[in-house]
Structures are given as structure tokens and as C-alpha cells.
Motif scaffolding. Structure first.
Motif, PDB file in Angstrom:
ATOM      1  N   LEU A  10       1.048  -1.237   0.044  1.00 27.45           N
ATOM      2  CA  LEU A  10       0.112  -0.198   0.145  1.00 27.45           C
ATOM      3  C   LEU A  10       0.722   1.011  -0.242  1.00 27.45           C
ATOM      4  O   LEU A  10       1.663   1.647   1.196  1.00 27.45           O
ATOM      5  CB  LEU A  10      -1.007   0.153   1.253  1.00 27.45           C
ATOM      6  CG  LEU A  10      -1.488   1.327   1.383  1.00 27.45           C
ATOM      7  CD1 LEU A  10      -3.042   0.715  -0.312  1.00 27.45           C
ATOM      8  CD2 LEU A  10      -2.380   1.070   2.631  1.00 27.45           C
ATOM      9  N   THR A  11       0.812   2.041  -1.004  1.00 27.61           N
ATOM     10  CA  THR A  11       1.378   3.775  -0.898  1.00 27.61           C
ATOM     11  C   THR A  11       0.931   4.865   0.350  1.00 27.61           C
ATOM     12  O   THR A  11      -0.393   3.979   0.155  1.00 27.61           O
ATOM     13  CB  THR A  11       1.555   3.794  -2.370  1.00 27.61           C
ATOM     14  OG1 THR A  11      -0.083   4.431  -2.370  1.00 27.61           O
ATOM     15  CG2 THR A  11       1.894   3.018  -3.578  1.00 27.61           C
ATOM     16  N   GLY A  12       1.410   5.059   0.500  1.00 30.16           N
ATOM     17  CA  GLY A  12       0.541   6.630   1.232  1.00 30.16           C
ATOM     18  C   GLY A  12      -0.021   7.058   0.363  1.00 30.16           C
ATOM     19  O   GLY A  12      -0.783   7.504   1.368  1.00 30.16           O
ATOM     20  N   THR A  13      -0.319   7.394  -0.633  1.00 30.27           N
ATOM     21  CA  THR A  13      -1.697   8.207  -1.381  1.00 30.27           C
ATOM     22  C   THR A  13      -2.669   6.889  -1.238  1.00 30.27           C
ATOM     23  O   THR A  13      -3.907   7.700  -0.875  1.00 30.27           O
ATOM     24  CB  THR A  13      -0.582   8.199  -3.275  1.00 30.27           C
ATOM     25  OG1 THR A  13      -0.147   8.964  -2.213  1.00 30.27           O
ATOM     26  CG2 THR A  13      -2.343   9.033  -3.470  1.00 30.27           C
ATOM     27  N   GLU A  14      -2.330   5.537  -1.534  1.00 32.78           N
ATOM     28  CA  GLU A  14      -3.608   4.982  -0.922  1.00 32.78           C
ATOM     29  C   GLU A  14      -4.049   4.764  -0.037  1.00 32.78           C
ATOM     30  O   GLU A  14      -5.247   4.812   0.402  1.00 32.78           O
ATOM     31  CB  GLU A  14      -3.039   3.332  -1.179  1.00 32.78           C
ATOM     32  CG  GLU A  14      -2.903   3.693  -3.316  1.00 32.78           C
ATOM     33  CD  GLU A  14      -2.081   1.931  -4.203  1.00 32.78           C
ATOM     34  OE1 GLU A  14      -2.410   1.828  -4.821  1.00 32.78           O
ATOM     35  OE2 GLU A  14      -1.324   1.940  -2.598  1.00 32.78           O
ATOM     36  N   ALA A  15      -3.070   4.831   0.846  1.00 35.65           N
ATOM     37  CA  ALA A  15      -4.046   4.696   2.394  1.00 35.65           C
ATOM     38  C   ALA A  15      -4.841   5.819   2.765  1.00 35.65           C
ATOM     39  O   ALA A  15      -5.591   5.861   3.950  1.00 35.65           O
ATOM     40  CB  ALA A  15      -2.494   4.301   3.396  1.00 35.65           C
ATOM     41  N   ALA A  16      -3.876   7.246   2.072  1.00 42.25           N
ATOM     42  CA  ALA A  16      -4.920   8.465   2.336  1.00 42.25           C
ATOM     43  C   ALA A  16      -5.571   8.379   1.718  1.00 42.25           C
ATOM     44  O   ALA A  16      -7.237   9.215   2.637  1.00 42.25           O
ATOM     45  CB  ALA A  16      -4.044   9.379   2.045  1.00 42.25           C
ATOM     46  N   LEU A  17      -6.168   8.055   0.755  1.00 40.97           N
ATOM     47  CA  LEU A  17      -7.609   7.365   0.273  1.00 40.97           C
ATOM     48  C   LEU A  17      -7.894   6.177   1.329  1.00 40.97           C
ATOM     49  O   LEU A  17      -9.910   7.159   0.995  1.00 40.97           O
ATOM     50  CB  LEU A  17      -7.588   7.292  -0.806  1.00 40.97           C
ATOM     51  CG  LEU A  17      -7.053   8.152  -2.678  1.00 40.97           C
ATOM     52  CD1 LEU A  17      -6.580   7.484  -3.751  1.00 40.97           C
ATOM     53  CD2 LEU A  17      -7.911   9.511  -2.399  1.00 40.97           C
TER      54      LEU A  17
END
Length: 120
Positions: free
Chosen positions: A8-15
């Protein structure tokens, strides 16, 4: 035990933190990284995954259950079967579905079509 492994990328986690809400379903859990991101933001999270070995990786079921127990996560319901067989164990409608199971076109398409049936 640290947080679960995953991609999981940081952007995906934020979403996920921003959009996961209410009653949610995760299609494809593996060790639970995305579940660890969503669980604090939802009322109930159904994690659907057969937890079979794939691509040379070991079975993920023991690690997933260990993480749930260690962190005392009580709003996650693990369902150890393929998503296409899970609908009898899921609510008729849900607020959020995260599809991250088998990444082949055919499987993603089938999972999305099934998930759309649970949309309010």
C-alpha cells in the motif's frame, strides 16, 4: 508484531482513510495492511480473502489473525473464502468496498460487478 506487510502506498492509504466509512468490505486482505488503515475509520469491516499461497508467497491467514489478536481489533470480520462465494456472509448493502484481490482483469471485473450489487 509490527503492522502487517503489504504494498500500500502513502497515497492509497490516505484515500482509504478518507473514504472508508460505515460498513465496509475489503476484497483481498493478504496480511491486513489495508485493513489496518481502514479499521479505525469504519464501524465494521468484512475482510474477504481465501488466504491461499500465491506467487511463491506463504499463506497469509496466520499472520492476519495474529495481527487482529495482537492489536485487539474487534470491528474486523475475517471471511476466508473467495469473494464470489462470500455474498451470503455479507450485508446486502454496504457503504464502501475496496477491491484488491486477484489482479487479473477478469477477476477485478467480476469483483467490481459483484461489489456494485451491494451499493446503496
Amino acid at each position: 508484531m509490527s503492522d502487517p506487510a503489504g504494498w500500500l502506498t502513502g497515497t492509497e492509504a490516505a484515500l482509504l482513510r478518507r473514504h472508508a466509512t460505515g460498513i465496509a468490505v475489503e476484497v483481498g486482505t493478504w496480511r491486513g495492511l489495508s485493513a489496518s488503515v481502514m479499521a479505525p475509520h469504519v464501524d465494521l469491516l468484512f475482510c474477504v480473502d481465501p488466504h491461499d499461497c500465491f506467487d511463491g508467497l506463504e499463506e497469509s491467514w496466520p499472520q492476519f489473525l495474529g495481527w487482529l489478536a495482537e492489536k485487539d481489533i474487534r470491528n474486523v470480520i475475517p471471511i476466508r473464502i473467495p469473494f464470489e462465494h462470500a455474498t451470503p456472509f455479507l450485508p446486502l448493502t454496504v457503504d464502501f468496498v475496496y477491491v484488491d484481490g486477484d489482479h487479473t482483469y477478469e477477476s477485478v471485473r467480476a469483483n467490481v460487478l459483484e461489489a456494485l450489487q451491494m451499493a446503496p
